[in-house]
Write an enzyme that holds these catalytic residues in place. Structure first.
Site, short mmCIF file in Angstrom:
data_model
loop_
_atom_site.label_atom_id
_atom_site.label_comp_id
_atom_site.label_asym_id
_atom_site.label_seq_id
_atom_site.Cartn_x
_atom_site.Cartn_y
_atom_site.Cartn_z
N GLU A 57 8.88 -4.67 10.44
CA GLU A 57 9.35 -3.37 9.92
C GLU A 57 9.87 -2.50 11.06
O GLU A 57 9.15 -2.24 12.05
CB GLU A 57 8.20 -2.67 9.18
N LYS A 63 -1.36 -9.45 2.43
CA LYS A 63 -0.61 -9.06 3.63
C LYS A 63 -1.49 -8.15 4.48
O LYS A 63 -2.18 -7.29 3.95
CB LYS A 63 0.70 -8.35 3.27
N ASP A 65 -1.29 -6.07 -0.56
CA ASP A 65 -1.59 -5.50 0.75
C ASP A 65 -3.08 -5.24 0.95
O ASP A 65 -3.74 -4.68 0.08
CB ASP A 65 -0.88 -4.13 0.88
N ASP A 80 0.83 -1.21 0.00
CA ASP A 80 0.00 0.00 0.00
C ASP A 80 0.87 1.26 0.00
O ASP A 80 0.35 2.37 -0.12
CB ASP A 80 -0.99 -0.02 1.17
N SER A 81 2.19 1.08 0.09
CA SER A 81 3.11 2.21 -0.09
C SER A 81 2.93 2.81 -1.48
O SER A 81 3.41 3.91 -1.76
CB SER A 81 4.56 1.77 0.12
N GLU A 91 -1.66 -5.76 8.04
CA GLU A 91 -0.89 -5.07 9.09
C GLU A 91 -1.54 -5.28 10.45
O GLU A 91 -2.75 -5.13 10.60
CB GLU A 91 -0.83 -3.56 8.80
#
Ligand code: KIV
Length: 285
Positions: free
Chosen positions: A202, A133, A104, A65-66, A135
């Site tokens: 991270e 993925k 993501d 999502d970056s 978070e």
């Protein structure tokens, strides 16, 4: 480029170029950890870079999502939506048919009830990615297990989870004090118990990353988490040096991407101005 935390045994494996025949599958992640063969992952958001990466030896691609920051110029990943993620993921799959691809789950997509979460998982998986993925863990371990039980491989993500950057008070290394470190370790255990097949760590102290890596049977993939994780992930544009001024401690620039592109485009502009381009041989008769 995305903003990252500002503070803080190499192992090798035989060279094995990736083709459709020897591309990773989900079960290979655990095997790679057991065999102590580090896993490499880079972000990828679009068709043309996917085509390039498909021909590299990198193990897997992350449609992170970056992309909200790198591709759309937003100042955080909070602006990423399911639609955005699915559009980019589909383009990456078209460009990289041979790679294991992780997509993501964007901001709040796990927090609006099971129906919304499952619709989001469906939208992502139907683009052709191999896994999603997610978070964090707190408050969503059960939902994570439900996604896994639905046949969808889930990669966890702990530490400096950028979707929670406002709660963290900025991009800061997480797990520096005992309380925080204990919570991250506990979440890591719960994600493994929920069935995650791998875990991104991270911006956590390397001692904590090492402890988690030693304790879990699933592989850890670090970014700013030191050398002891089972793999490493970087944002492609960051490692290519597209923004030479962006150089957090954990980032290594593998190229001067910005310089390379600028000089190529400047040469083209100059050749156009001077008439050196196109030559007769570059013209139709
Ligand atoms: O979105 C992203 O780029 C990520 C990383 C782990 C780099 O989640």
């Amino acid at each position: 480029m995305r903003a990252f935390c500002t503070a803080s045994g190499s192992r090798s494996r035989p060279h094995a170029p990736h083709t459709r025949e020897n591309a990773l599958n989900t079960l290979d992640f655990a095997r790679r950890k057991a065999a102590r063969e580090p896993i490499s992952m880079v972000t990828c958001y679009d068709f043309w870079s996917a085509e390039v990466l498909n021909r590299t030896d990198v193990d897997c691609l992350l449609v992170g999502d970056s992309l909200a920051m790198v591709m759309h110029g937003f100042d955080s990943t909070v602006q990423a939506t399911v639609e955005m993620m699915a559009l980019h993921a589909a383009a990456v799959r078209r460009g990289a048919p041979d790679k294991y691809i992780v997509g993501d789950m964007p901001f709040l997509s796990m927090r609006k009830g099971r129906g919304f979460a499952m619709d989001s998982v469906q939208a992502l998986m139907q683009t052709g990615v191999n896994a999603i993925k997610v978070e964090g863990e707190a408050g969503q371990a059960e939902l994570t297990a439900h996604i896994v039980e639905s046949g969808v491989p889930v990669m966890g993500h702990l530490g400096l989870t950028p979707q929670s950057v406002q709660a963290f008070g900025g991009h800061k290394v997480q797990g520096r004090n005992e309380g925080q470190a204990g919570r991250i370790l506990d979440s890591a255990r719960k994600l493994e118990a929920a069935g995650c097949f791998a875990l991104v760590l991270e911006c956590v102290p390397r001692q904590l990353a090492r402890r988690i890596t030693e304790e879990l049977s699933i592989p850890t993939i670090g970014i700013g988490a030191g050398p002891d994780t089972d793999g490493q992930v970087l944002v492609l544009q960051d490692m290519l040096g597209m923004n030479p001024d962006f150089k957090p401690r954990f980032l290594r620039h593998y190229a001067d991407g910005r310089g390379l592109i600028r000089s190529a485009v400047d040469r083209f502009a100059e050749d156009t101005r001077s008439g050196a381009f196109p030559a007769i041989a570059e013209s139709y008769g």
